[in-house]
Design an enzyme around this catalytic site. Structure first.
Site, mmCIF file in Angstrom:
data_model
loop_
_atom_site.group_PDB
_atom_site.id
_atom_site.type_symbol
_atom_site.label_atom_id
_atom_site.label_comp_id
_atom_site.label_asym_id
_atom_site.label_seq_id
_atom_site.Cartn_x
_atom_site.Cartn_y
_atom_site.Cartn_z
ATOM 1 N N THR A 1 0.833 -1.618 1.917
ATOM 2 C CA THR A 1 1.337 -0.616 1.292
ATOM 3 C C THR A 1 0.183 0.318 0.744
ATOM 4 O O THR A 1 -1.017 -0.074 1.037
ATOM 5 C CB THR A 1 2.001 -0.924 0.086
ATOM 6 O OG1 THR A 1 1.001 -1.748 -0.906
ATOM 7 C CG2 THR A 1 3.164 -1.941 0.109
ATOM 8 N N LYS B 1 -6.683 -1.863 -0.277
ATOM 9 C CA LYS B 1 -7.806 -1.905 -1.135
ATOM 10 C C LYS B 1 -7.631 -2.146 -2.661
ATOM 11 O O LYS B 1 -8.314 -2.734 -3.269
ATOM 12 C CB LYS B 1 -8.946 -0.651 -1.114
ATOM 13 C CG LYS B 1 -9.436 -0.390 0.160
ATOM 14 C CD LYS B 1 -10.346 0.744 0.210
ATOM 15 C CE LYS B 1 -9.623 2.025 0.381
ATOM 16 N NZ LYS B 1 -8.939 2.172 1.562
ATOM 17 N N GLU C 1 -10.257 -8.285 5.866
ATOM 18 C CA GLU C 1 -10.995 -7.432 6.830
ATOM 19 C C GLU C 1 -10.705 -5.871 6.967
ATOM 20 O O GLU C 1 -11.531 -5.317 6.865
ATOM 21 C CB GLU C 1 -10.803 -8.104 8.258
ATOM 22 C CG GLU C 1 -12.171 -7.523 9.142
ATOM 23 C CD GLU C 1 -13.525 -7.827 8.808
ATOM 24 O OE1 GLU C 1 -13.627 -9.068 8.648
ATOM 25 O OE2 GLU C 1 -14.143 -7.005 8.349
ATOM 26 N N LYS D 1 -14.357 0.462 -1.610
ATOM 27 C CA LYS D 1 -14.868 -0.440 -0.717
ATOM 28 C C LYS D 1 -16.303 -1.232 -1.016
ATOM 29 O O LYS D 1 -16.100 -2.395 -0.595
ATOM 30 C CB LYS D 1 -15.119 0.120 0.822
ATOM 31 C CG LYS D 1 -13.840 0.743 1.243
ATOM 32 C CD LYS D 1 -14.026 1.783 2.491
ATOM 33 C CE LYS D 1 -12.735 2.320 2.935
ATOM 34 N NZ LYS D 1 -12.943 3.737 3.800
#
Lengths: 331, 168
Positions: free
Chosen positions: A87, A116, A140, A216
């Site tokens: 999502t 994320k 990953e 990230k």
């Protein structure tokens, strides 16, 4: 038989479904038999015994899946082994992905995600839940798209102490800056072109203000440096104020400018002066990461940071990592 | 901190070691030694120039120790600025008083603005400057950069820092 539920059926979810079909023969050899038993988007779902090709066609034709169980009902009640959570990222509270992942992990189901948000908001908590319930959470695809990062560092650089990590984690910013460098055009103009080419979103702030790269970086800091970091711990400066003249001045001294995410003594995302011959000086939408280690010295990885098949690549690699029951024959 | 020391040594064995021993004891690191035989003094002593790295706080102790060993210290001077870094500033650099920005770095006593290259494309538009700062040591350079960042924050100027090191 591995029973898979794909929650989130946008570009990434569909990309994964396509590869699961395309590489069925190979993947079955490597991980054993598998079947997708549920796909869901924000509006509906298809569950049970169905043809995945049919689900893709429905989604493409109708732009949505038909009414059915909700994503949450599937995650909580349906019988499956692996949740592939794709999502949309929400870095405010991680939802709806966070609840999907938590519920699946609580039931002892493995999870692979490209989202994320949940990791940025609750990395530590999610790892705790997965450990407690003896299942896995792999991610990953959350950092650098197809570029190998998490498994690369954990496996291939195993035994090294990771001293610092810095790199380019947002392709949109790198595209804009590398074009400003070459063409000496203003930020706004290149942004507008990037939006036309769908390299930048209609609301570009998430990318150009450095938030995506910072998200990230938070995942990298948690997963690879063991830092219990949250988004608020990252010093963030975006690229809106960079002018074409800045490149002229920098280049006279042999530098250019790139948006660099760095995790070491501190966490920061900011435009940086960088020598032209530095391996992190890349053109276009590429991502790259320079990992500083005690044994291997500096190691650099470069790859495509986004895209349907590229992100699917990262998810499939997690899938194989999780279930390969034999040594993969690489030849 | 880099220190250049000129001592006068008698032209006989065992003189240099008397100079090097106190340096070593104080944790100094000798970078280079040059015997200036062509500049021999009327008292037949040879000037020897020694470049070394040593903590600033230990310099006076070193000079005293050398004198105690009977070494004539002709002169010593600290090479003040040894590390340099360039940063890019973007914004209203001139209108926010560039000389004030420079003065505040220079008045630290450990760092100086040694080069400034400004590009002003439009009268009221943002300008760009590549500013080069030198400092007496790595830590001091960091401190000076922090100071510059704070000054620029106060003046609404964007600072583009360099990536710390060259790729090896």
């Amino acid at each position: 038989m591995i029973k898979i539920a794909i929650i989130g059926f946008g570009t990434v979810g569909q990309g994964v479904a396509e590869v699961l079909i395309e590489k069925k023969e190979y993947l079955t050899k490597v991980v054993g038999d598998y079947k997708v038993v549920a796909v869901a988007d924000s509006k509906g779902s298809i569950t049970g015994d169905f043809d995945l090709n049919h689900a893709l066609k429905v989604k493409r034709d109708k732009k949505r899946l038909p009414d059915g169980l909700t994503a949450l009902e599937i995650v909580k009640n349906l019988d499956f082994d692996l949740l592939i959570e794709t999502t949309t990222t929400n870095i405010e509270d991680g939802e709806p992905g966070l609840t999907h992942i938590k519920e699946a992990l609580k039931r002892g189901k493995d999870v692979i995600t490209s989202n994320k948000g949940p990791l940025v908001v609750s990395y530590k908590e999610l790892m705790k839940i997965s450990k407690k319930n003896n299942c896995n959470l792999l991610f990953e695809a959350t950092v650098g798209g197809a570029m190998p990062v998490i498994k690369f560092v954990r496996r291939c650089l195993a035994g090294n102490k990771i001293l610092s990590i810095k790199g380019i984690l947002n392709g949109t910013c790198n595209y804009i800056l590398s074009r400003m460098e070459k063409e000496k055009m203003p930020f706004k103009q290149i942004l507008a072109e990037a939006q036309e080419l769908k390299i930048a979103e209609a609301d570009p702030s998430y990318d150009v203000d450095g938030i995506d790269a910072a998200s990230k970086l938070v995942i990298v800091a948690n997963a690879l440096l063991g830092i219990d970091a949250k988004l608020k711990d990252v010093k963030i400066t975006g690229i809106r104020e960079i002018t074409p003249e800045a490149f002229d001045v920098a280049m006279e001294k042999g530098y250019t400018i790139r948006l660099i995410a760095e995790a070491g003594n501190e966490l920061k995302v900011s435009p940086r002066l960088i020598p032209l011959n530095h391996p992190l000086v890349l053109q276009g939408t590429l991502n790259a990461l320079q990992i500083k280690t005690d044994l291997a010295g500096d190691v650099v990885v470069v790859g495509k940071g986004a895209g349907k098949r590229e992100t699917a690549s990262a998810i499939i690699s997690d899938f194989i990592d999780l279930y390969a029951n034999q040594t993969i024959n690489f030849i | 901190m880099m220190l250049t020391l000129i001592v006068e040594l008698k032209d006989k064995p065992g003189q240099l070691i008397k100079t090097l021993e106190p340096i070593s004891k104080l944790g100094g690191n000798v970078i280079g030694i040059v015997h200036k035989r062509e500049k021999i003094t009327p008292l037949k002593k040879i000037p020897v120039e020694i470049s070394l790295e040593i903590e600033e706080s230990k310099i006076q102790r070193l000079i005293d120790a050398l004198k105690e060993n009977g070494i004539t210290v002709r002169e010593y001077n600290q090479v003040r600025l040894v590390t340099t870094s360039s940063l890019l500033l973007i914004g209203h650099i001139v209108h926010t008083d560039i000389s004030d920005t420079i003065n505040r770095i220079d008045s630290t006593g450990f760092a100086e603005v040694v080069d400034l290259h400004i590009n002003m494309p439009q009268l009221n538009g943002p300008s760009t400057a590549l500013i080069t700062i030198s400092a007496t040591g790595k830590e001091k350079l960091k401190e000076a950069i922090e100071l510059l960042i704070n000054i620029c924050k106060e003046k609404g100027i964007l600072v583009v820092e360099p990536i710390n090191e060259e790729f090896l």
